[in-house]
Design an enzyme around this catalytic site. Structure first.
Site, PDB file in Angstrom:
ATOM      1  CB  CYS A 191      -0.927   0.009   1.208  1.00 33.07           C
ATOM      2  SG  CYS A 191      -1.972   1.493   1.222  1.00 33.07           S
ATOM      3  CB  CYS A 201      -4.677   2.678  -5.856  1.00 33.92           C
ATOM      4  SG  CYS A 201      -3.901   1.081  -5.493  1.00 33.92           S
TER       5      CYS A 201
HETATM    6  N1  LIG Z   1      -6.434  -2.797  -2.261  1.00 31.34           N
HETATM    7  C1  LIG Z   1      -5.081  -3.138  -2.452  1.00 31.34           C
HETATM    8  C2  LIG Z   1      -4.137  -2.564  -1.485  1.00 31.34           C
HETATM    9  C3  LIG Z   1      -4.176  -1.083  -1.399  1.00 31.34           C
HETATM   10  C4  LIG Z   1      -3.229  -0.326  -2.261  1.00 31.34           C
HETATM   11  C5  LIG Z   1      -3.077   1.077  -1.794  1.00 31.34           C
HETATM   12  N2  LIG Z   1      -4.209   1.893  -1.708  1.00 31.34           N
HETATM   13  C6  LIG Z   1      -1.888   1.773  -2.369  1.00 31.34           C
HETATM   14  O1  LIG Z   1      -1.801   2.997  -2.197  1.00 31.34           O
HETATM   15  O2  LIG Z   1      -0.996   1.119  -2.909  1.00 31.34           O
HETATM   16  C7  LIG Z   1      -4.869  -4.645  -2.500  1.00 31.34           C
HETATM   17  O3  LIG Z   1      -5.574  -5.406  -1.806  1.00 31.34           O
HETATM   18  O4  LIG Z   1      -4.005  -5.057  -3.240  1.00 31.34           O
END
Ligand SMILES: N[C@@H](CCC[C@H](N)C(=O)O)C(=O)O
Length: 290
Positions: free
Chosen positions: A78, A226
Site C-alpha cells: 500500500c 492507489c
Molecule cells: N487494495 C489493495 C491494497 C491497497 C493499495 C493502496 N491503496 C496503495 O496505495 O498502494 C490490495 O488489496 O491489493
C-alpha cells in the site's frame, strides 16, 4: 478484549486514499480480519486501508507492517499508506529515512525532495503470470486476453498485468472518466482469471511523461488514489514503450511521481501524506468480535 479497544489511531490520507495508522509495536497482539472490518464500520473510522505497525521481525527495520483492506482482507503493498506511516514516524522521531517490512518484503523510505514529500521504494515489479497471479498461463503479460462487453465490440479489453506485491490489471483507455468503474470494477476484481482478485485501473497515457488514472481497489472499492496501482501503471506503460521510466501520474485525489529505476529495477513513488486527526477506538466497536 480486543487490543484495539481504546487504542490510539491516526486518521490520515495519501492524496485522498483513506488511511488509518495504528501502532501496535508495544503489543504482542495482532489484528484480526473481523477487527479490521469493525474499525471500517460507519460507527468506527472508515478507511480504505488500515496500516498496523507490529514489532520489527528483522534487525534494521522499524516495524513489520500488516495492511488491511476495509473488507478485512490483507494486502502485500500500500504505497499511499506507507507514505502516511513514514510521515508520522519522521514527525515523531526526526528521522529522514527508515526501512519497514511488509508481507511483500522490505521497503526503504525517505524524505522526498521537498519537506512535504515522501519517497517509498516499492521494490521491483513482477510480470510472470504465476507471480501476479493469473489462473492460466500468459507468456506475455503486457496485454492479456480479458474483456468486458460483447465479444465483437468489447467495452474494456486487453489489460496489462503487473504485481507490485499485490495484483494489478490496467486497462488502457482514452478517457478514464468515460467508464462506469463502480460497475465494471467488482466484476473484474473477482474475475476467475485472478485467483487472488485484483486491483483494476483505467489509465490514459497523455504523453510520454504523464498518465491519468482511476482505480477500483481489491477489497476496498473505488478510491481517490492507489499508490501501488500508480506504480504498476507507470511500469506497464514503460514496458509497452509508450511512456518514459519517470512519469507524473494524475489520480482523482492528486499527483504522484513515479520512477522505474534502471539500475536495480525498483519503482520509487514520491508524493504527499496528510494528517487529519487522531483518536482512540471506541471499545463498543469490538463488542461482538470474538
Ligand atoms: N487494495 C489493495 C491494497 C491497497 C493499495 C493502496 N491503496 C496503495 O496505495 O498502494 C490490495 O488489496 O491489493
Amino acid at each position: 478484549m480486543s487490543a484495539l479497544a481504546n487504542h490510539a489511531f491516526a486518521k490520515m490520507n495519501g492524496i485522498g486514499n483513506e488511511i488509518v495508522v495504528v501502532d501496535l509495536r508495544d503489543s504482542k497482539a495482532g489484528v484480526t480480519a473481523e477487527e479490521a472490518r469493525a474499525v471500517a464500520s460507519p460507527a468506527g473510522v472508515p478507511y480504505d486501508q488500515l496500516m498496523v505497525l507490529q514489532p520489527p521481525r528483522l534487525q534494521g527495520t522499524e516495524a513489520f507492517i500488516k495492511i488491511y483492506n476495509n473488507d478485512g482482507s490483507e494486502s502485500g503493498a500500500c504505497g499511499n499508506g506507507m507514505r502516511c506511516v513514514v510521515r508520522r514516524l519522521f514527525e515523531k522521531t526526526g528521522q529522514s529515512a527508515a526501512t519497514f517490512e511488509t508481507r511483500a518484503g522490505l521497503l526503504n523510505c525517505w524524505q522526498g525532495p521537498a519537506p512535504d514529500l515522501y519517497t517509498i521504494d516499492m521494490g521491483a515489479p513482477k510480470f510472470g503470470w504465476q507471480d501476479i497471479p493469473l489462473a492460466e498461463e500468459f507468456r506475455d503479460t503486457r496485454y492479456i486476453e480479458l474483456q468486458v462487453g460483447p465479444i465483437d465490440a468489447p467495452i474494456l479489453h486487453s489489460p496489462s498485468v503487473v504485481s507490485m506485491g499485490n495484483p494489478h490489471a490496467i486497462f488502457w483507455v482514452d478517457d478514464v472518466n468515460a467508464y462506469d468503474l463502480e460497475r465494471f470494477g467488482p466484476l473484474l476484481e473477482n474475475h476467475p482469471i485472478f485467483p487472488e482478485r485484483a486491483n483494476i485501473t483505467l489509465a490514459h497515457i497523455v504523453d510520454r511523461d504523464h498518465i491519468t488514472m482511476r482505480t477500483w481497489e481489491r477489497g476496498a472499492g473505488l478510491t481517490r488514489a492507489c499508490g501501488s496501482a500508480a506504480c504498476a501503471t507507470a511500469v506497464a506503460a514503460a514496458r509497452l514503450k509508450r511512456a518514459n521510466r519517470t512519469v507524473e501520474m494524475t489520480l482523482p485525489g492528486g499527483k504522484l511521481s513515479i520512477e522505474w529505476r534502471e539500475r536495480d529495477d525498483h519503482v520509487l513513488m514520491t508524493g504527499t501524506a496528510d494528517f487529519e486527526y487522531e483518536g482512540r477506538f471506541d471499545p463498543a466497536l469490538f463488542a461482538s468480535v470474538a
